[in-house]
Design an enzyme around this catalytic site. Structure first.
Site, PDB file in Angstrom:
ATOM      1  CG  ASP A  27      16.645  79.661 214.510  1.00  0.00           C
ATOM      2  OD1 ASP A  27      17.583  80.454 214.414  1.00  0.00           O
ATOM      3  OD2 ASP A  27      16.787  78.426 214.528  1.00  0.00           O
ATOM      4  CD  GLU A  49      19.243  79.314 209.024  1.00  0.00           C
ATOM      5  OE1 GLU A  49      19.748  80.137 209.800  1.00  0.00           O
ATOM      6  OE2 GLU A  49      19.464  78.102 209.085  1.00  0.00           O
ATOM      7  CG  ASP A  62      21.983  82.694 210.359  1.00  0.00           C
ATOM      8  OD1 ASP A  62      21.031  82.321 211.066  1.00  0.00           O
ATOM      9  OD2 ASP A  62      22.921  81.950 210.025  1.00  0.00           O
ATOM     10  CB  ILE A 114      19.954  81.860 216.014  1.00  0.00           C
ATOM     11  CG1 ILE A 114      19.026  82.623 216.954  1.00  0.00           C
ATOM     12  CG2 ILE A 114      21.064  81.187 216.831  1.00  0.00           C
ATOM     13  CD1 ILE A 114      18.564  81.806 218.141  1.00  0.00           C
ATOM     14  CG  ASP A 115      25.819  81.901 211.888  1.00  0.00           C
ATOM     15  OD1 ASP A 115      25.505  80.814 211.368  1.00  0.00           O
ATOM     16  OD2 ASP A 115      26.958  82.387 211.819  1.00  0.00           O
ATOM     17  CB  THR A 130      21.188  76.505 215.904  1.00  0.00           C
ATOM     18  OG1 THR A 130      21.793  75.632 214.973  1.00  0.00           O
ATOM     19  CG2 THR A 130      20.361  77.516 215.166  1.00  0.00           C
ATOM     20  CB  SER A 161      28.016  81.759 215.200  1.00  0.00           C
ATOM     21  OG  SER A 161      28.845  82.567 216.032  1.00  0.00           O
ATOM     22  CG  ASP A 177      25.313  80.366 207.408  1.00  0.00           C
ATOM     23  OD1 ASP A 177      24.836  80.793 208.482  1.00  0.00           O
ATOM     24  OD2 ASP A 177      24.954  79.297 206.882  1.00  0.00           O
TER      25      ASP A 177
HETATM   26  N1  A2P Z   1      27.800  70.581 205.740  1.00  0.00           N
HETATM   27  C1  A2P Z   1      27.931  71.843 206.123  1.00  0.00           C
HETATM   28  N2  A2P Z   1      29.041  72.525 205.800  1.00  0.00           N
HETATM   29  C2  A2P Z   1      29.199  73.803 206.187  1.00  0.00           C
HETATM   30  N3  A2P Z   1      28.272  74.482 206.923  1.00  0.00           N
HETATM   31  C3  A2P Z   1      27.145  73.857 207.288  1.00  0.00           C
HETATM   32  C4  A2P Z   1      26.923  72.507 206.913  1.00  0.00           C
HETATM   33  N4  A2P Z   1      25.733  72.129 207.393  1.00  0.00           N
HETATM   34  C5  A2P Z   1      25.221  73.214 208.029  1.00  0.00           C
HETATM   35  N5  A2P Z   1      26.067  74.249 207.986  1.00  0.00           N
HETATM   36  C6  A2P Z   1      25.873  75.623 208.501  1.00  0.00           C
HETATM   37  O1  A2P Z   1      26.971  76.079 209.223  1.00  0.00           O
HETATM   38  C7  A2P Z   1      26.529  77.167 210.033  1.00  0.00           C
HETATM   39  C8  A2P Z   1      27.175  77.109 211.374  1.00  0.00           C
HETATM   40  O2  A2P Z   1      28.523  77.160 211.154  1.00  0.00           O
HETATM   41  P1  A2P Z   1      29.529  76.979 212.358  1.00  0.00           P
HETATM   42  O3  A2P Z   1      29.674  75.515 212.554  1.00  0.00           O
HETATM   43  O4  A2P Z   1      30.733  77.661 211.852  1.00  0.00           O
HETATM   44  O5  A2P Z   1      28.906  77.628 213.515  1.00  0.00           O
HETATM   45  C9  A2P Z   1      25.053  77.046 210.165  1.00  0.00           C
HETATM   46  O6  A2P Z   1      24.443  78.126 209.523  1.00  0.00           O
HETATM   47  C10 A2P Z   1      24.755  75.740 209.487  1.00  0.00           C
HETATM   48  O7  A2P Z   1      23.564  75.754 208.802  1.00  0.00           O
HETATM   49  P2  A2P Z   1      22.186  75.433 209.560  1.00  0.00           P
HETATM   50  O8  A2P Z   1      21.707  76.726 210.126  1.00  0.00           O
HETATM   51  O9  A2P Z   1      21.297  74.936 208.506  1.00  0.00           O
HETATM   52  O10 A2P Z   1      22.497  74.424 210.653  1.00  0.00           O
HETATM   53 MG    MG Z   2      23.884  80.132 210.092  1.00  0.00          MG
HETATM   54 MG    MG Z   3      20.646  80.199 211.617  1.00  0.00          MG
HETATM   55 MG    MG Z   4      19.756  76.784 210.814  1.00  0.00          MG
END
Ligand code: A2P
Ligand code: MG
Ligand code: MG
Ligand code: MG
Length: 337
Positions: free
Chosen positions: A49, A72, A128, A130-131, A133, A245, A275
Site C-alpha cells: 500500500d 488512502e 487507492d 491497493i483497492d 487488500t 475491489s 474506492d
Molecule cells: N463496512 C464497510 N462497508 C463498505 N466498504 C467497506 C467497509 N469497510 C471497509 N470497506 C472498504 O471496501 C473496500 C473493498 O471493497 P470490496 O470488498 O468491494 O473489495 C476497501 O476499500 C475497504 O476499505 P479499507 O481499505 O479501509 O479496508
Molecule cells: Mg479501497
Molecule cells: Mg486501499
Molecule cells: Mg485499506
C-alpha cells in the site's frame, strides 16, 4: 483535441498506475516466495500500500506539482524508530518502481502528499494504491485506482488490475488489464503488456434472466443476503460473481456481468471517494449509470468520503431504474427512505 482533453493527465496517470501495479506484483511475488518479505512481517499488504502510494504520488508530483492528492494512506506508521523496518522496505520497493530514487525523508513527504481533505473546488487526484487488500492477500482481485476530480466531478480514471484475466471467457489466459476513461471520451481496456487500447461497453442486457450481478467477496462490505433478494426480484437466476475491489466496475464495464450491487451493512460507514471515483466514471462512459441505493448520483464534492450517499448500484442505463426499484422494495419495504 479540446482544451479539456486531459491528454497529459491521462498519459501520466497510465504511467503511474502501471508502475505501481508492477510494484504490487513484486511485493506479492516476494511474499509468496518468502524472499525479503515474509508472512511474519507485520503486514505485507501494508508495505505494498505505502510503496504503491509513494510511486503514484511521486510520478504525479513530477508532472503536476500543484495538484493536491486525496490518497488512502499516510506515512504516520513509517516514522521514527518504530517505523524503521517497514520504512526501509517501503523505500526499496518504491524505488524499484521509480526512475528517480527517493530518500527516506522524501519518501515520507511523498506519501503524505495524499492527505488532502478533498472538497467541491478545484483539481485533485483520488488514489487507492491497493483497492481490495483482502483480494491481494488471497492472490485474487485487487486494483490500483487513480482518478482526477475537478470541481467535484470525476474527469479521468485509470485502474490497474494485475490479476484480472484480459478475457473473462478465458480465466486461465493472460492476466493484467488496465482500464482507462476520460469524461466524454469513452471507456478503454488495454493489456499490461501492450499499449493498444480497445473500447469497451456494458452488455446491453435485454433480459435479466440471462444476467449476472457482482458484489464484494466480503459480507462485511456489502449485504449479501439483501442482494440475493434483489436479484430474485429482478429475475436474475445466476449465482453472484464475487470479486474484491473496483475490478467489479471494470468487469461490468466490459459486459462480464450486468449489475454491481453494494448494499450498506452499517448506517455509519461512509464510502471513500478513492474506492469509487475511477470505477464509477468507467461505468458511465461504458453506457451505465452509477448511483447510491436511492438512485442519487455519487457526490465526490463532500471531502474524502461520499458522505451524502449510501451504498452503490451500477447497471446499464437501460435497466438501472428497474434495479433501483427492486433495491428500494427490498431495503425499504415500508416505503420509508
Ligand atoms: N463496512 C464497510 N462497508 C463498505 N466498504 C467497506 C467497509 N469497510 C471497509 N470497506 C472498504 O471496501 C473496500 C473493498 O471493497 P470490496 O470488498 O468491494 O473489495 C476497501 O476499500 C475497504 O476499505 P479499507 O481499505 O479501509 O479496508
Ligand atoms: Mg479501497
Ligand atoms: Mg486501499
Ligand atoms: Mg485499506
Amino acid at each position: 483535441m479540446s482544451a479539456l482533453s486531459f491528454a497529459a493527465e491521462r498519459a501520466v496517470a497510465i504511467r503511474a498506475v502501471l508502475a505501481a501495479s508492477n510494484v504490487c506484483q513484486r511485493v506479492f511475488t516476494k511474499l509468496v516466495n518468502g524472499e525479503t518479505i515474509t508472512k511474519k512481517d507485520k503486514s505485507p499488504v501494508t508495505i505494498a500500500d505505502y510503496s504503491a502510494q509513494a510511486v503514484v504520488n511521486s510520478i504525479l508530483h513530477e508532472s503536476f506539482p500543484a495538484d493536491p492528492i486525496v490518497g488512502e494512506e499516510d506515512a504516520k506508521d513509517l516514522r521514527g524508530e518504530a517505523g524503521r523496518q517497514m520504512r526501509e522496505k517501503v523505500l526499496e520497493l518504491a524505488n524499484s518502481g521509480l526512475e528517480k530514487a527517493l530518500n527516506e525523508d522524501l519518501l515520507l513527504e511523498t506519501i503524505d502528499r495524499g492527505t488532502f481533505a478533498g472538497g467541491a473546488k478545484g483539481r485533485m487526484w483520488a488514489l487507492d494504491p491497493i483497492d481490495g487488500t483482502k483480494g491481494f492477500l488471497r492472490g485474487e482481485q485487487f486494483a490500483v485506482c487513480l482518478a482526477l476530480i475537478v470541481d467535484g466531478q470525476v474527469q479521468l480514471g485509470v485502474m490497474g488490475c494485475p490479476n484480472l484475466p484480459i478475457d473473462a471467457a478465458n480465466q486461465d489466459g493472460e492476466k493484467g488489464c488496465l482500464f482507462i476513461t476520460v469524461k466524454g471520451q469513452g471507456a478503454f481496456q488495454r493489456n499490461f503488456s501492450s499499449s493498444k487500447e480497445t473500447p469497451i461497453a456494458m452488455g446491453d442486457i435485454q433480459s435479466l434472466a440471462d444476467a449476472s450481478f457482482c458484489e464484494s467477496v466480503e459480507s462485511g462490505h456489502s449485504n449479501q443476503s439483501e442482494s440475493a433478494k434483489i436479484a430474485h426480484l429482478l429475475g436474475i437466476t445466476k449465482a453472484p460473481v464475487r470479486m474484491d475491489s473496483q475490478c467489479k466496475y471494470c468487469s461490468i464495464s466490459r459486459g462480464d456481468a450486468a449489475v454491481y450491487l453494494r448494499l450498506p451493512v452499517s448506517a455509519t460507514y461512509e464510502e471513500k471517494i478513492w474506492d469509487h471515483a475511477s470505477g464509477s466514471l468507467l461505468v458511465s462512459e461504458a453506457g451505465g449509470i452509477v448511483s447510491d441505493v436511492h438512485g442519487k448520483p455519487l457526490d465526490f464534492s463532500k471531502g474524502r468520503t461520499l458522505a451524502t450517499n449510501s451504498g452503490v448500484i451500477a447497471a446499464h442505463a437501460r435497466i438501472h431504474g428497474r434495479v433501483i426499484e427492486a433495491v428500494q422494495k427490498v431495503l425499504f419495504p415500508e416505503g420509508k427512505l
